[in-house]
Structure formats: structure tokens, C-alpha cells
Design an enzyme around this catalytic site. Structure first.
Site, mmCIF file in Angstrom:
data_model
loop_
_atom_site.group_PDB
_atom_site.id
_atom_site.type_symbol
_atom_site.label_atom_id
_atom_site.label_comp_id
_atom_site.label_asym_id
_atom_site.label_seq_id
_atom_site.Cartn_x
_atom_site.Cartn_y
_atom_site.Cartn_z
ATOM 1 C CE LYS A 82 -1.763 2.893 2.741
ATOM 2 N NZ LYS A 82 -1.636 4.089 1.894
ATOM 3 N N GLY A 105 7.169 4.822 7.881
ATOM 4 C CA GLY A 105 6.443 6.086 7.981
ATOM 5 C C GLY A 105 6.710 6.748 9.316
ATOM 6 C CB SER A 106 4.917 9.469 10.976
ATOM 7 O OG SER A 106 3.617 8.926 10.945
ATOM 8 N N GLY A 158 3.156 4.501 13.038
ATOM 9 C CA GLY A 158 3.844 3.238 13.323
ATOM 10 C C GLY A 158 3.336 2.595 14.604
ATOM 11 C CD GLU A 194 13.472 0.256 8.589
ATOM 12 O OE1 GLU A 194 13.963 1.270 9.123
ATOM 13 O OE2 GLU A 194 14.121 -0.786 8.408
HETATM 14 P P1 NAD Z 1 2.894 8.542 7.390
HETATM 15 O O1 NAD Z 1 3.147 7.802 8.664
HETATM 16 O O2 NAD Z 1 1.929 9.647 7.418
HETATM 17 O O3 NAD Z 1 2.373 7.534 6.261
HETATM 18 C C1 NAD Z 1 3.081 6.363 5.909
HETATM 19 C C2 NAD Z 1 2.111 5.360 5.286
HETATM 20 O O4 NAD Z 1 1.155 4.988 6.283
HETATM 21 C C3 NAD Z 1 1.304 5.904 4.107
HETATM 22 O O5 NAD Z 1 1.149 4.892 3.146
HETATM 23 C C4 NAD Z 1 -0.029 6.258 4.748
HETATM 24 O O6 NAD Z 1 -1.115 6.234 3.835
HETATM 25 C C5 NAD Z 1 -0.158 5.158 5.776
HETATM 26 N N1 NAD Z 1 -1.036 5.480 6.908
HETATM 27 C C6 NAD Z 1 -1.338 6.699 7.415
HETATM 28 N N2 NAD Z 1 -2.186 6.567 8.471
HETATM 29 C C7 NAD Z 1 -2.402 5.243 8.625
HETATM 30 C C8 NAD Z 1 -3.160 4.476 9.562
HETATM 31 N N3 NAD Z 1 -3.858 5.040 10.529
HETATM 32 N N4 NAD Z 1 -3.141 3.119 9.448
HETATM 33 C C9 NAD Z 1 -2.402 2.510 8.484
HETATM 34 N N5 NAD Z 1 -1.675 3.192 7.563
HETATM 35 C C10 NAD Z 1 -1.663 4.545 7.634
HETATM 36 O O7 NAD Z 1 4.323 9.012 6.862
HETATM 37 P P2 NAD Z 1 4.672 9.868 5.547
HETATM 38 O O8 NAD Z 1 4.330 11.290 5.781
HETATM 39 O O9 NAD Z 1 4.122 9.197 4.354
HETATM 40 O O10 NAD Z 1 6.263 9.683 5.524
HETATM 41 C C11 NAD Z 1 7.109 10.440 6.307
HETATM 42 C C12 NAD Z 1 7.581 9.689 7.522
HETATM 43 O O11 NAD Z 1 8.116 8.420 7.128
HETATM 44 C C13 NAD Z 1 8.717 10.385 8.240
HETATM 45 O O12 NAD Z 1 8.533 10.306 9.632
HETATM 46 C C14 NAD Z 1 9.935 9.605 7.807
HETATM 47 O O13 NAD Z 1 11.036 9.695 8.681
HETATM 48 C C15 NAD Z 1 9.394 8.229 7.728
HETATM 49 N N6 NAD Z 1 10.233 7.391 6.874
HETATM 50 C C16 NAD Z 1 10.991 6.415 7.442
HETATM 51 C C17 NAD Z 1 11.834 5.639 6.650
HETATM 52 C C18 NAD Z 1 12.698 4.555 7.233
HETATM 53 O O14 NAD Z 1 13.149 3.702 6.485
HETATM 54 N N7 NAD Z 1 12.971 4.546 8.524
HETATM 55 C C19 NAD Z 1 11.897 5.874 5.277
HETATM 56 C C20 NAD Z 1 11.102 6.890 4.732
HETATM 57 C C21 NAD Z 1 10.267 7.643 5.542
#
Ligand code: NAD
Length: 480
Positions: A174, A227-228, A232, A249
Site C-alpha cells: 500500500k 512512515g511516521s 507506526g 521503519e
Molecule cells: P505517514 O506515517 O503519514 O504515512 C506512511 C504510510 O502509512 C502511508 O502509506 C499512509 O497512507 C499510511 N497510513 C497513514 N495513516 C495510517 C493508519 N492510521 N493506518 C495505516 N496506515 C496509515 O508518513 P509519511 O508522511 O508518508 O512519511 C514520512 C515519515 O516516514 C517520516 O517520519 C519519515 O522519517 C518516515 N520514513 C521512514 C523511513 C525509514 O526507512 N525509517 C523511510 C522513509 C520515511
């Protein structure tokens, strides 16, 4: 027609025909309309992944070498279509074309690297003494749910999909609704290369519907989330309710630590790339500069000259730095810089949107350096996810170690010095998943285990280490 979901090898519209719009962040203009996966679509994708992993064409039902062959073909196809994919990634995400090209090459490397291990995932024999033969088998864990962000889509997509496929798992991927395009292309390429239906399903959609439906699905066997931190934590809770293991991650506030004896020209280049690549929208961005006080002037002068000389512009014009992903994220960055200056930080470079009127419709921000930052300011502690470097001085190695670890995060650290004893002493004390010495990153680092300490997450992606997430061990004991 909107861009389709990929479920069970078919290109399909969403069950309720819903769509979402994707924008080009360089211009704010419409880029594509994409089918928005519903809960029913997620159910179908998970069921098809289940059928595929239990069937005869993947998982335990198929020869591992065949998995490797398909994956080699995917690597080759990614390389053949690199220019088209890079252009799409650049338009979708805004990143400079040459960075998008690198992302595609890295994605191809993931498939190539893990293709080679598909038929070498071995168990052990365990000596139990006379009359016993005991051995372990590493079996595919099953259906891997993968939820990924927008910032390095094709790289991060390949980073999770390739080891999962090599291990014999099937995947429901996704991507984020901010920038989903190259994940769909990856799914199409994989099918064209002979990946059996259902082995890789791609279901773009919102976090609140598709993301929640996938993370909480009782029929997934593993979840890889990138993601965030806040999301997470939520997805880990949902997965825990079904006793599903998770790789998290998450974010970072990674330090680059520069000693006065470092090659300052090399360090300048490394520090600038670590923060300004992808406009700072990188989990492993080197967003804190810890500099030995006596080198502060020399290093910050060099960095300021570098930041001020960078060309900011639309990704496809291949500038030094592209736009921020969205207006909302641009405003967040502006607020952080305001908060930082209100708390006493001084802007050495940038600190505003560019004043070039031709960039007015895109979401641009200048490469920004903040000095006079104290370690507990919000700009020193929180992930800004933009091109903003917080600069903090230190006097000795003890203080450098303490400052480096004064963070909730622990993803990556960089150390710049000509003294290997100093570098190693610090490397062993830093609490982060990766440490680089006189470099930062290693061309994608496909081979190197990557993941967080502390709130940067748990589990490891990249390298052979990642296979542990996609396999489970079965022990077989024979008495003879
Ligand atoms: P985000 O957490 O908002 O979204 C990440 C993913 O989760 C997206 O696909 C989003 O649609 C999905 N999502 C959002 N809410 C959800 C929920 N309630 N349930 C399930 N899925 C949900 O993050 P973002 O803004 O897309 O990315 C930025 C963040 O990702 C930053 O904090 C960055 O540091 C982190 N990141 C980490 C790595 C790593 O490898 N450690 C790599 C890239 C980005």
C-alpha cells in the site's frame, strides 16, 4: 480512466469506483487520478496473496531458483525502463531527476541482490547426540503487508518487496496517496516479467481506510511499515491484536558529527547532501550538525556558500533541490523555522520560500541553516522533514557522544574526522542503527542492514538481515 489497482494479477478499479487525485508538487497541477482501494479491495488483495503463497507457483510450492529468475527479470526491466520511471517519480514526488534515476537503479539492485539469495536460504543441523537428527527449515512467513510512504517510493517499495519475494512470501503493497505512481508501475513490470498473479498486489489508498484495513487484517502474516512514529505505533497495535510481527521503519533526527581535524571540504559535501537530498524529506536525513566549536566558522561558512548556491526548481528540470511534497508540509517547515528563531536560533542561509516568481505555484523552500541552536530546542529534537539543518557546537568527544544520543531517535549517524581512534570510540557509543565514518550513506546501501534504535523503529531492512523478517524457522527432530 483512473490508474488501476493491481489485485490477483488484474488491473481493477476500486470496489466503489472511488478515486483520488495526485498532484505534481513542482507546479501544484493535476498529475493523475488513481483508484482508491477500499476495505473490500484490501480483503481481495489479501485473499489473493494467500492463495498465491499456498499455491504451486510461489512459496513452498515452487522451486526457489525460479523465484530468483523472475526477480532477475524484474531487475533487468527496471533498468530498461529507468528513464521513464525516473521521470514519473520526479513528477510525482518532485525530486531532481538524477536522484530519481538513482532511486530506480537502487530499486533494480534490490531485486538483483535478493534474486541471488532466493535459492540459498538455508537452515542448520543441530547436534543432539546419537540417535537423533535435528534440522531447521526457513519457511516463508506468508502474506507480507507493506505500508510505505511517498518520499522514496520505488526504492522503499523494492526494499520491502524484494526480500519478501526472495523468501517465498507474497505481498500486498500500500503506497501513500501523496505519491503512489511508481509502485503501480513496479506491480505492472513484475507481472510482465512473469510474477504469478496474487504474488504482488498494489493497492494505493488512504491511511485511514486502506492502511487501517491492511494493518488490522487477520489474514496477513507479517507487516512492514515505513512512515511516521505516530502511525507506526498505531499499526503495531493493530497487528498485535492478530499476533502479527511487525518491522517498523520510522523517523529520525540523525546527527552528522564533524571534528576540527576532518577534511572540511569532504565534510561540507557530505553534510549538505545528507540534509538537502530530496529536500530533507528523508528518514535518514542528517538533520543535526554537531560541529567541534573551533571548526564552526570554517564549516558553517562553507555550508552557507553551498546552500546559497543551490538551484531550487521543478524536479524534472534536474535542479539541486526540488519542492516539498505538499502545501501542508511546506507550511509545517515554515512553522518550524519560526519556532526555532523565536527560541533563539539564527538563520545563516535560507529560512524562507524562494523569491523566484516562476516557482510560485509549487511548494518550494530554500536550503536552510540554523545556528545558535541549543540541544533541547524543538528544531533540534523533532523531525522537521524539510531542508533545515540545526547546527549545535561541542567541545570534546564526550560532549559529542552525549549530544548525538540526546534524541528520541536513533536511525543513522555520521562521523567526520581523520582520527580513526576517535571515530571508532564514538561509533561504539552512538545509539543508532547505522554509523558512517567520513561518508554518509553508501549509494543506496542495499547490502547494509538498516533500521532504528529507540523511536526510529525495530527490525531491519536491507541486506541479508532483512530475510529474518520474511522467514520463520521450523525445527524438525528425528529419532532413529
Ligand atoms: P505517514 O506515517 O503519514 O504515512 C506512511 C504510510 O502509512 C502511508 O502509506 C499512509 O497512507 C499510511 N497510513 C497513514 N495513516 C495510517 C493508519 N492510521 N493506518 C495505516 N496506515 C496509515 O508518513 P509519511 O508522511 O508518508 O512519511 C514520512 C515519515 O516516514 C517520516 O517520519 C519519515 O522519517 C518516515 N520514513 C521512514 C523511513 C525509514 O526507512 N525509517 C523511510 C522513509 C520515511
Amino acid at each position: 480512466m483512473p490508474e488501476s489497482l493491481i489485485i490477483n494479477g488484474d488491473r481493477v478499479q476500486a470496489s466503489d469506483k472511488g478515486t483520488f487525485e495526485v498532484f505534481d508538487p513542482s507546479t501544484g497541477e493535476h498529475l493523475a487520478e488513481v483508484a482508491k482501494a477500499t476495505k473490500a479491495d484490501i480483503d481481495r488483495a489479501v485473499e489473493s496473496a494467500h492463495a498465491a503463497v499456498e499455491g504451486k507457483s510461489w512459496g513452498l510450492g515452487a522451486p526457489p531458483a525460479e523465484r530468483g529468475r523472475v526477480m532477475q527479470r524484474i531487475a533487468q526491466a527496471l533498468r530498461e525502463q529507468a528513464e521513464e520511471l525516473a521521470t514519473l517519480e520526479s513528477r510525482d514526488n518532485g525530486k531532481p531527476l538524477r536522484q530519481a534515476r538513482t532511486d530506480v537503479q537502487v530499486a533494480a539492485r534490490y531485486f538483483e541482490f535478493f534474486a541471488g539469495i532466493a535459492d540459498k536460504i538455508m537452515g542448520n543441523t543441530i547436534p543432539l547426540g546419537p540417535g537423533f537428527l535435528d534440522f531447521t527449515i526457513r519457511e516463508p512467513i506468508g502474506v507480507s503487508a507493506q505500508i510505505v510512504p511517498w518520499n522514496y517510493l520505488i526504492q522503499i517499495g523494492a526494499r520491502g518487496v524484494a526480500p519478501a519475494l526472495a523468501a517465498g512470501c507474497t505481498v500486498v503493497l500500500k503506497p501513500s496517496s501523496e505519491a503512489p505512481m511508481t509502485a503501480l508501475r513496479l506491480g505492472e513490470i513484475a507481472l510482465a516479467c512473469g510474477l504469478p498473479p496474487g504474488v504482488l498486489n498494489v493497492v494505493p489508498g488512504t491511511g485511514s481506510e486502506a492502511g487501517v484495513a491492511l494493518a488490522s487484517h487477520p489474514r496477513i502474516n507479517q507487516l512492514t511499515f515505513t512512515g511516521s512514529v505516530s502511525v507506526g505505533v498505531d499499526v503495531a497495535r493493530m497487528a498485535a491484536a492478530n499476533v502479527v510481527p511487525v518491522v517498523l521503519e520510522l523517523g529520525g533526527k540523525s546527527p552528522n558529527i564533524v571534528f576540527a581535524d576532518a577534511d572540511l571540504d569532504l565534510a561540507t559535501q557530505g553534510v549538505a547532501t545528507a540534509i538537502f537530498q530530496n529536500a530533507g524529506q528523508t528518514c535518514s536525513a542528517g538533520s543535526r550538525l554537531l560541529v567541534e566549536r573551533k571548526a564552526h566558522g570554517a564549516l558553517v561558512d562553507r555550508l552557507a556558500a553551498k546552500a546559497k548556491s543551490m538551484r531550487v526548481g521543478p524536479g524534472v528540470s534536474d535542479p539541486d533541490m526540488g519542492p516539498i511534497i505538499s502545501r501542508r508540509q511546506l507550511e509545517t517547515i515554515e512553522q518550524y523555522v519560526q519556532v526555532g528563531t523565536a527560541e533563539g536560533a539564527k538563520v545563516v542561509a535560507g529560512g524562507a520560500r524562494p523569491n523566484d516568481p516562476s516557482l510560485g505555484r509549487g511548494y518550494f523552500y530554500q536550503p536552510t541553516l540554523l545556528e545558535s541552536v541549543s540541544p533541547d530546542m524543538r528544531v533540534a529534537q523533532e523531525e522537521i522533514f524539510g531542508p533545515v539543518l540545526a547546527i549545535i557546537d561541542f567541545d570534546d568527544i564526550e560532549e559529542a557522544a552525549a549530544l548525538a544520543n540526546r534524541s528520541d531517535y536513533g536511525l543513522v549517524a555520521g562521523i567526520w574526522t581523520r582520527d580513526i581512534n576517535k571515530a571508532m570510540s564514538l561509533a561504539t557509543r552512538i545509539k543508532s542503527g547505522q554509523v558512517y565514518i567520513n561518508t554518509y550513506g553508501a549509494g543506496g546501501g542495499v547490502e547494509l542492514p538498516f533500521g532504528g534504535y529507540k523511536k526510529s523503529g525495530y527490525g531491519r531492512e536491507k541486506g541479508l538481515e532483512s530475510l529474518f523478517s520474511y522467514t520463520q524457522v521450523k525445527n524438525v527432530c528425528i529419532k532413529y
